[in-house]
Structures are given as structure tokens and as C-alpha cells.
Write an enzyme that holds these catalytic residues in place. Sequence first.
Site, PDB file in Angstrom:
ATOM      1  N   ASP A   1       9.273   1.591  -3.329  1.00 15.58           N
ATOM      2  CA  ASP A   1       9.320   3.057  -3.270  1.00 15.58           C
ATOM      3  C   ASP A   1       8.999   3.571  -1.870  1.00 15.58           C
ATOM      4  O   ASP A   1       8.441   2.853  -1.037  1.00 15.58           O
ATOM      5  CB  ASP A   1       8.345   3.676  -4.274  1.00 15.58           C
ATOM      6  CG  ASP A   1       6.885   3.307  -4.006  1.00 15.58           C
ATOM      7  OD1 ASP A   1       6.620   2.140  -3.644  1.00 15.58           O
ATOM      8  OD2 ASP A   1       6.016   4.191  -4.143  1.00 15.58           O
TER       9      ASP A   1
ATOM     10  N   GLU B   1       3.976   2.198  -5.288  1.00 20.64           N
ATOM     11  CA  GLU B   1       2.786   1.952  -4.466  1.00 20.64           C
ATOM     12  C   GLU B   1       2.262   3.258  -3.904  1.00 20.64           C
ATOM     13  O   GLU B   1       1.057   3.488  -3.836  1.00 20.64           O
ATOM     14  CB  GLU B   1       3.130   0.990  -3.319  1.00 20.64           C
ATOM     15  CG  GLU B   1       1.942   0.525  -2.506  1.00 20.64           C
ATOM     16  CD  GLU B   1       1.612   1.405  -1.314  1.00 20.64           C
ATOM     17  OE1 GLU B   1       0.553   1.190  -0.706  1.00 20.64           O
ATOM     18  OE2 GLU B   1       2.407   2.316  -0.981  1.00 20.64           O
TER      19      GLU B   1
HETATM   20 ZN   LIG Z   1       3.648   1.214   2.354  1.00 20.46          ZN
END
Ligand SMILES: [Zn+2]
Length: 421
Positions: A93, A186
Amino acid sequence: MERGFDQGWARDRLLERFIRYARLDTTSDRHSATFPSSAGQLELGRMLAAELHELGLAGVRPDEEGFLFVGLPANLPAGRKAAPEIALMAHLDTSDSAPGRDVRPIVHERYDGKPIRLQQDVVLDPAEFPQLERYVGRTVITSDGRTLLGADNKAGVAEIMTAAEYLLAHPEIPHGQVSLYFTVDEELGTGMLRFPRSRATARYCYTFDGDEEGVIEAECFEGYKAQLTFTGRSIHTGVGRGKLVNAIEMAARFLALLPGAESPQATDGRYGFYFPLEISGSLERAALEIYVRDFEDEEALRRLEALRRMAQAVEAAHPGGRVEVVTEKQYSNLRRYLEPVPRVLELLERAIRETGIEPVRRSIRGGTDGARLSEKGIPTPNVFTGGHNFHSRQEWAALPAMVRAVETAVNLCRLWAESER
Ligand SMILES: [Zn+2]
């Protein structure tokens, strides 16, 4: 280099990959009800799986939550002692702090050292970003200034993929079992909560999620959260004398007690801080959320204790009012998991040194997925990717640094196999 790492090959493969990945919108969405939070992450995972299939790794596919785990079988000659399994990790992401749709990467070959004007108000000036000077005459990559670039973390994704391709194409380089872990969300901090730990068999892991060339991050904050609840007492103001207790004023008094010298805006280096980040309230009830950070746990705990004392002081100043403090650990300093296994960093430093530069150790003034994975029993330092100015339209990446990250990954795999000889 001395082993003849093919930089020209790595450069071409990396550039092609990185641009292809960057164009795909994988922005994570904090308001989404699904996991992963956006479909683009699943799409990138499938793209990687198809590529790995082409490279001869059949049957690789992301799971339904978007995690893509890949195994490169050991190729050690018979009779040679098995090496510990290591993993290379990156997240699919990108941050939602800057637009991430329709990213158009621009490749600046032989960068001339002048300010790069991307949009009227988006300029990359070496006077402001001196790291650019390191790459005069080399290739740097930017967005067109409307979006972020997504080097965080697609530089890492492209580097790990290219390292895997290199190892598969060079069976003469000995290595133990090597895993690739591609993770999701994340940037929201939620990905690691769903990490399929039971499927992760690596003894040690390296996240390729840092920035400046040559830098290793092996330390991060001890992170705590304190949730404060102020309870007042409401009564008509006409008869409020001696009876009314205002929760808003209690919260304001509490905030005034926080030491200004221990705030994120007043500290750097190894100093920790209190960071109030959300407040809400009315007469009867007010809520305040504070992050407490420090590299040393005793210091962080001292601050939590100080918060409790301040709460008592506020209660004393507002008879009839109550202050409740609930604290929670968010993450631990990576250092405590890496210290017992010094080889994890020693071999990383050697892997970087073999590419021709001196590694530099830094501390992260924040948290990292590496810390969260370390907590789950897989010690995981963070490695540079060659990207800069993450989460912004001024994000850029240095191709030579990205090539060096690939070489570092390849060296690491070999060094772990050699270390068991
Ligand atoms: Zn990163």
C-alpha cells in the site's frame, strides 16, 4: 561488485518494474470497512504473483487478505550445512497523505543538479533537499507533482522482486531458504495485526522500507498511548456556584501541565515526548488522547507516571471532578529484539559494505512494521530503499540507490548461507 553483481541488468529490470508498480493505485483507505482497505493492493499482489510465476515459481498467489508469501528454495550443495531461513519484506500500500491515483513517474536521466519544477508549487530544490546533490549526473525518479510517487514502498517491492529474479537467474550464488513477504495496509498500522504469523517460517527478516542510501534502522521508539477521560458535573449555571465542575476546563488545565519542552516540535535526536493528538468534550465529559514516546522504556514509563500525577493534580483543583487514565503499549523498541542476535545486523552491514559504501545506523523516531514483526518473534531491522520525502508530492527516488538495495539483498542471502559454513 567484486562478485560481479550485474548492475546494468538490475537497473533496467528495476526501473521497468518500479514504474509499472507506481502507476497502479494502491492507496490504503482508513475509512474502508474491508481488509485489505483497497482493491489496488490485491491487484498489485496478483501482478507480482504472475511475474513470479513467469520466473518459475508456480502456485504463488496472494491470500484472500492480500498477503503474498513467496518461498525461494535453498540451493545449497549437498552436504553443506543448512542456513537459517531469512525473509525480505515490503508493503504493497501507499500512504493516503498525498494523492495516489494516476501516478505518472518521470525519469530524470543524468540529473543536472538544478531545482526540478514539477508543478507551479511543487519544486524539488537541492537547497532544500541536499540528498539530491548526491545524484547529479545519475538517474532520479519523481512524480509529475500532482501525486506522490509511491517509492514508499514500491521501491522496496521492486527491489525485492528484482533480487529474487537475480537469485533465480544465478544458481551459482548459494543461499538458504529465502522468503518474500509482501504485506498490506502498513500505512494504516493495521496490516501487522492480521499478519499470518503461522505461515511465516523465517528466523529473521529484513524490511526494505527505509529511505537514504546505506542507512540501516535498528532502533525505534517505545510507543504508548494514554487515554484520558475527564468527568465533570453539570448543573444550571444560575445555581452553579460551588457545584458545577466543567470537564472542558479540566482537560484544558491538564494540557497546560504538559511540559512544552517534551513535545515532538521541541525535540529531536534521542529525546522522547508527549504528543496530544485528539481531544473532544463537553461540560460533563471530555476525552484526550496522548502518545508517549521514548527510545528508553524507563523514560516512557516515567512519562506515563507523570500523566497520572497530573491527573491527580487536576482532580485536586476541580473538587467533584474525576480524571481517569488508561494506558496501553503500542509497540516496543526494535533494539531489544535485535541485541540478542547481533548477526542479523552484522551480516546486513557486511552486505552493504560489499556494495562499496559504509553502512550508517540510524534510529526511527516512530514505529515500524519491523518492530511489530520482531515482537511476534522474527527479529526485523529496516533497510534503505533509495526513496525520499515519503508521503508527499515531492517524493523522489534515486535509481543508483535502488540498485544498491537489490545488491544488498542478494549479498544478504549469500552471506547467511556462508555464515553457517
Ligand atoms: Zn513504508
